[in-house]
Every structure is written in C-alpha cells, then in structure tokens.
Design an enzyme around this catalytic site. Structure first.
Site, short mmCIF file in Angstrom:
data_model
loop_
_atom_site.label_atom_id
_atom_site.label_comp_id
_atom_site.label_asym_id
_atom_site.label_seq_id
_atom_site.Cartn_x
_atom_site.Cartn_y
_atom_site.Cartn_z
N ILE A 38 4.31 22.89 18.00
CA ILE A 38 4.63 22.37 19.31
C ILE A 38 6.13 21.73 19.26
O ILE A 38 6.58 21.22 18.32
CB ILE A 38 3.59 21.23 19.85
CG1 ILE A 38 3.79 20.25 18.43
CG2 ILE A 38 2.14 21.66 19.76
CD1 ILE A 38 2.83 18.85 18.81
N CYS A 39 6.60 21.65 20.36
CA CYS A 39 7.87 21.25 20.63
C CYS A 39 7.66 20.00 21.27
O CYS A 39 7.61 19.62 22.60
CB CYS A 39 8.81 22.10 21.54
SG CYS A 39 10.33 21.45 21.84
N LEU A 40 7.69 18.87 20.45
CA LEU A 40 7.60 17.59 20.87
C LEU A 40 8.19 16.57 20.18
O LEU A 40 8.46 16.33 19.15
CB LEU A 40 5.98 16.90 20.91
CG LEU A 40 5.55 15.74 21.48
CD1 LEU A 40 5.55 15.84 23.07
CD2 LEU A 40 4.16 15.60 20.97
#
Length: 125
Positions: A38-40
């Site tokens: 994930i891109c968080l």
C-alpha cells in the site's frame, strides 16, 4: 468482501513502521495489484512510535479505502479509471470483491497469515 492484510513487524517496532499489504487482490489507486503493498504516507514516510496497529486498522486503512488518492498511485489503471470513469471504477471494484474477496476464503487465507486479518467493506452494495 473480506480482505486479508499481511503485517510484518520489524525488530525495532514501534520505532520503525510495520510492513503492511493486502494478501488478496484489490483494485485501488494506492495499492499495488501484484504485490498488495500500500501507498500510505503515514506508514511509509511519516511513521511515529506513538502510532500502533490499532491506528492502522481503525483509522489509516479505512481512510485509505474510503478516500483513495489517485494523484499518488501505485495502480495507474485504478487511478485513471477513478478520475475518468467513476461508475466503471465502482463496477470493477465490485468485480474484484466478487472474484477475490469472498467470505468463505477467510479460513484458508487466515491460516497463511503471520499476524492480522482485517475485515473491511470497500463499498456498500
């Protein structure tokens, strides 16, 4: 749908952020479809030791799933579709839910996970 989330805690957790990713496929601008990563920002760049897994599962992931950021995508197709064809984007999400996230898959996926299972609904339908 049921999503299984892999969590890997580094040896120096909570001073270093955990590695978080989806085990089953998800169509989302901020999730790499192949790896599930994930891109968080809060996990990848601005992690602080006072954050914990409760923050991740109660706040950060639900917020990411509810409010995708197509301007910082890991999945360019999902990002473009969410901006240009929201109805098609929602149909594709529902297709992924039906294909990759059936409730009965929870048992087999749960046996393979090292730590945490996250149950969440991406869309209300």
């Amino acid at each position: 749908g049921v999503w299984v989330v892999n969590v890997e805690l580094p040896g120096d957790y909570p001073f270093k952020s955990p590695s978080i990713g989806f085990a089953n496929r998800i169509f989302h601008p901020n999730v790499d479809e192949a790896s599930g990563s994930i891109c968080l920002d809060v996990i990848n760049q601005t992690w602080r030791p006072f954050f914990d897994l409760v923050n991740i599962f109660d706040v950060f992931l639900p917020q990411l799933l509810t409010y995708p950021n197509p301007k910082d995508p890991l999945n360019g197709e999902a990002a473009a579709m969410s901006l240009r064809d929201p109805d098609g984007y929602n149909r594709k999400i529902k297709q992924y839910i039906d294909t990759y996230c059936p409730v009965f898959a929870l048992w087999s996926a749960a046996r393979m996970l090292p730590l945490v299972i996250l149950l969440c609904r991406l869309l209300r339908y």
